[in-house]
Scaffold this motif. Structure first.
Motif, PDB file in Angstrom:
ATOM      1  N   GLN A  54      71.922  14.024  44.978  1.00  0.00           N
ATOM      2  CA  GLN A  54      73.136  14.399  44.248  1.00  0.00           C
ATOM      3  C   GLN A  54      74.329  14.509  45.190  1.00  0.00           C
ATOM      4  OE1 GLN A  54      72.519  17.774  41.703  1.00  0.00           O
ATOM      5  NE2 GLN A  54      70.487  17.071  41.106  1.00  0.00           N
ATOM      6  N   ASN A  55      75.466  13.998  44.725  1.00  0.00           N
ATOM      7  CA  ASN A  55      76.713  14.121  45.470  1.00  0.00           C
ATOM      8  C   ASN A  55      77.869  14.174  44.480  1.00  0.00           C
ATOM      9  OD1 ASN A  55      77.807  11.364  45.007  1.00  0.00           O
ATOM     10  ND2 ASN A  55      76.026  10.727  46.223  1.00  0.00           N
ATOM     11  N   GLN A  56      79.080  14.272  44.975  1.00  0.00           N
ATOM     12  CA  GLN A  56      80.241  14.462  44.102  1.00  0.00           C
ATOM     13  C   GLN A  56      80.785  13.169  43.510  1.00  0.00           C
ATOM     14  OE1 GLN A  56      83.165  16.669  46.281  1.00  0.00           O
ATOM     15  NE2 GLN A  56      81.942  18.541  46.301  1.00  0.00           N
ATOM     16  N   THR A  57      80.362  12.025  44.008  1.00  0.00           N
ATOM     17  CA  THR A  57      80.979  10.780  43.569  1.00  0.00           C
ATOM     18  C   THR A  57      80.077   9.833  42.797  1.00  0.00           C
ATOM     19  OG1 THR A  57      80.468   9.720  45.675  1.00  0.00           O
ATOM     20  CG2 THR A  57      82.616  10.818  45.499  1.00  0.00           C
ATOM     21  N   GLN A  58      78.742   9.965  42.929  1.00  0.00           N
ATOM     22  CA  GLN A  58      77.854   9.000  42.302  1.00  0.00           C
ATOM     23  C   GLN A  58      76.656   9.686  41.661  1.00  0.00           C
ATOM     24  OE1 GLN A  58      77.239   6.662  45.981  1.00  0.00           O
ATOM     25  NE2 GLN A  58      77.668   4.904  44.666  1.00  0.00           N
ATOM     26  N   TYR A  59      76.111   9.014  40.655  1.00  0.00           N
ATOM     27  CA  TYR A  59      74.813   9.401  40.109  1.00  0.00           C
ATOM     28  C   TYR A  59      73.767   8.507  40.764  1.00  0.00           C
ATOM     29  CZ  TYR A  59      77.304  11.859  36.382  1.00  0.00           C
ATOM     30  OH  TYR A  59      78.107  12.702  35.676  1.00  0.00           O
ATOM     31  N   ASN A  60      72.733   9.125  41.296  1.00  0.00           N
ATOM     32  CA  ASN A  60      71.653   8.401  41.948  1.00  0.00           C
ATOM     33  C   ASN A  60      70.332   8.774  41.285  1.00  0.00           C
ATOM     34  OD1 ASN A  60      73.253   7.220  44.173  1.00  0.00           O
ATOM     35  ND2 ASN A  60      73.546   9.362  44.715  1.00  0.00           N
ATOM     36  N   PHE A  61      69.465   7.773  41.130  1.00  0.00           N
ATOM     37  CA  PHE A  61      68.205   7.969  40.431  1.00  0.00           C
ATOM     38  C   PHE A  61      67.054   7.417  41.253  1.00  0.00           C
ATOM     39  CE2 PHE A  61      71.556   6.807  37.474  1.00  0.00           C
ATOM     40  CZ  PHE A  61      71.586   7.890  36.609  1.00  0.00           C
ATOM     41  N   GLU A  62      65.886   7.989  41.045  1.00  0.00           N
ATOM     42  CA  GLU A  62      64.649   7.359  41.470  1.00  0.00           C
ATOM     43  C   GLU A  62      63.871   7.054  40.204  1.00  0.00           C
ATOM     44  OE1 GLU A  62      60.782   7.836  44.345  1.00  0.00           O
ATOM     45  OE2 GLU A  62      61.643   9.651  43.483  1.00  0.00           O
ATOM     46  N   THR A  63      63.555   5.788  40.006  1.00  0.00           N
ATOM     47  CA  THR A  63      62.745   5.396  38.853  1.00  0.00           C
ATOM     48  C   THR A  63      61.354   5.025  39.346  1.00  0.00           C
ATOM     49  OG1 THR A  63      63.371   3.072  38.944  1.00  0.00           O
ATOM     50  CG2 THR A  63      64.751   4.514  37.597  1.00  0.00           C
ATOM     51  N   ILE A  64      60.362   5.398  38.577  1.00  0.00           N
ATOM     52  CA  ILE A  64      58.979   5.013  38.861  1.00  0.00           C
ATOM     53  C   ILE A  64      58.518   4.124  37.712  1.00  0.00           C
ATOM     54  CG2 ILE A  64      56.598   5.762  39.243  1.00  0.00           C
ATOM     55  CD1 ILE A  64      58.469   6.679  41.467  1.00  0.00           C
ATOM     56  N   THR A  65      58.097   2.933  38.064  1.00  0.00           N
ATOM     57  CA  THR A  65      57.592   1.967  37.094  1.00  0.00           C
ATOM     58  C   THR A  65      56.185   1.564  37.531  1.00  0.00           C
ATOM     59  OG1 THR A  65      59.835   1.129  36.828  1.00  0.00           O
ATOM     60  CG2 THR A  65      58.055  -0.240  35.968  1.00  0.00           C
ATOM     61  N   ARG A  66      55.291   1.470  36.572  1.00  0.00           N
ATOM     62  CA  ARG A  66      53.935   1.012  36.885  1.00  0.00           C
ATOM     63  C   ARG A  66      53.757  -0.424  36.416  1.00  0.00           C
ATOM     64  NH1 ARG A  66      50.996   6.493  35.384  1.00  0.00           N
ATOM     65  NH2 ARG A  66      51.447   7.576  37.329  1.00  0.00           N
ATOM     66  N   ILE A  67      53.106  -1.191  37.256  1.00  0.00           N
ATOM     67  CA  ILE A  67      52.772  -2.572  36.951  1.00  0.00           C
ATOM     68  C   ILE A  67      51.254  -2.670  37.041  1.00  0.00           C
ATOM     69  CG2 ILE A  67      53.088  -4.983  37.614  1.00  0.00           C
ATOM     70  CD1 ILE A  67      55.738  -4.036  38.984  1.00  0.00           C
ATOM     71  N   GLU A  68      50.633  -2.929  35.905  1.00  0.00           N
ATOM     72  CA  GLU A  68      49.179  -2.890  35.814  1.00  0.00           C
ATOM     73  C   GLU A  68      48.626  -4.286  35.543  1.00  0.00           C
ATOM     74  OE1 GLU A  68      45.727  -0.544  33.255  1.00  0.00           O
ATOM     75  OE2 GLU A  68      47.816   0.107  33.123  1.00  0.00           O
ATOM     76  N   CYS A  69      47.840  -4.793  36.484  1.00  0.00           N
ATOM     77  CA  CYS A  69      47.149  -6.070  36.331  1.00  0.00           C
ATOM     78  C   CYS A  69      45.770  -5.776  35.764  1.00  0.00           C
ATOM     79  CB  CYS A  69      47.006  -6.759  37.682  1.00  0.00           C
ATOM     80  SG  CYS A  69      48.568  -7.124  38.498  1.00  0.00           S
ATOM     81  N   VAL A  70      45.369  -6.521  34.728  1.00  0.00           N
ATOM     82  CA  VAL A  70      44.104  -6.252  34.042  1.00  0.00           C
ATOM     83  C   VAL A  70      43.335  -7.559  33.857  1.00  0.00           C
ATOM     84  CG1 VAL A  70      43.026  -5.270  31.983  1.00  0.00           C
ATOM     85  CG2 VAL A  70      45.239  -4.375  32.763  1.00  0.00           C
ATOM     86  N   THR A  71      42.053  -7.527  34.249  1.00  0.00           N
ATOM     87  CA  THR A  71      41.145  -8.639  33.971  1.00  0.00           C
ATOM     88  C   THR A  71      39.927  -8.098  33.232  1.00  0.00           C
ATOM     89  OG1 THR A  71      39.921  -8.455  36.057  1.00  0.00           O
ATOM     90  CG2 THR A  71      41.850  -9.901  36.040  1.00  0.00           C
ATOM     91  N   ARG A  72      39.215  -8.987  32.576  1.00  0.00           N
ATOM     92  CA  ARG A  72      38.015  -8.589  31.823  1.00  0.00           C
ATOM     93  C   ARG A  72      36.973  -9.690  31.963  1.00  0.00           C
ATOM     94  NH1 ARG A  72      38.171  -8.368  25.346  1.00  0.00           N
ATOM     95  NH2 ARG A  72      38.003 -10.613  25.639  1.00  0.00           N
ATOM     96  N   PHE A  73      35.731  -9.273  32.235  1.00  0.00           N
ATOM     97  CA  PHE A  73      34.640 -10.235  32.412  1.00  0.00           C
ATOM     98  C   PHE A  73      33.370  -9.674  31.799  1.00  0.00           C
ATOM     99  CE2 PHE A  73      37.681 -11.414  35.584  1.00  0.00           C
ATOM    100  CZ  PHE A  73      37.599 -12.789  35.626  1.00  0.00           C
ATOM    101  N   VAL A  74      32.467 -10.586  31.457  1.00  0.00           N
ATOM    102  CA  VAL A  74      31.126 -10.170  31.076  1.00  0.00           C
ATOM    103  C   VAL A  74      30.553  -9.449  32.302  1.00  0.00           C
ATOM    104  CG1 VAL A  74      28.843 -10.966  30.374  1.00  0.00           C
ATOM    105  CG2 VAL A  74      30.899 -12.095  29.483  1.00  0.00           C
TER     106      VAL A  74
END
Length: 145
Positions: A54-74
């Motif tokens: 946080q500061n007086q001139t800008q809004y700053n964010f941390e975003t967390i995004t999940r990227i999930e790779c999925v496979t399926r097999f017998v």
């Protein structure tokens, strides 16, 4: 102050679309996985959007995004290597140096860091199939312009 994470998710999906393949097959990228989705696939979803630095001139964010790779097999038919190969391609697209971060400038934001906050590998051995998942937690720090 604006909410940034949906722009992040949209940009990640756009960056991954048509850029991840297994055995010359393009992997589908989803936010919400449809009932008729075929395996393998990648799911991109939001986790958090927090104000930081946080500061007086800008809004700053941390975003967390999940990227999930999925496979399926017998059950005894493989799959872990495919999920590793998919995640490697995902990392090549989203975990880059600053000149290739996702571009949110038209949405009024600037990404100033992108960090791999960890990858979790899971195996779900169920009665019908064995599911292999690799889940990347991607942290992006963003300034609202």
């Amino acid at each position: 102050m604006l909410e940034a994470i949906h722009y992040v998710r949209k940009a990640i999906i756009a960056k991954l679309t048509n850029n991840v393949t297994i055995d010359n097959t393009t992997i589908e990228i989803y936010n919400r996985v449809p009932n008729n989705a075929s395996y393998p696939f990648i799911r991109v979803y939001s986790v958090s959007n927090n104000e930081v630095d946080q500061n007086q001139t800008q809004y700053n964010f941390e975003t967390i995004t999940r990227i999930e790779c999925v496979t399926r097999f017998v059950s005894d038919d493989g799959g872990e290597l495919d999920v590793n190969l998919m995640m490697s391609q995902v990392l090549q697209q989203v975990r880059t140096r600053p000149n290739n971060y996702i571009d949110l400038s038209t949405d009024g934001f600037n990404v100033y860091t992108s960090v791999n906050a960890g990858i979790t590998y899971l195996t779900d051995d169920l009665s019908d199939h064995t599911y292999y998942r690799a889940i990347l937690e991607l942290s992006n720090k963003i300034t609202q312009n």
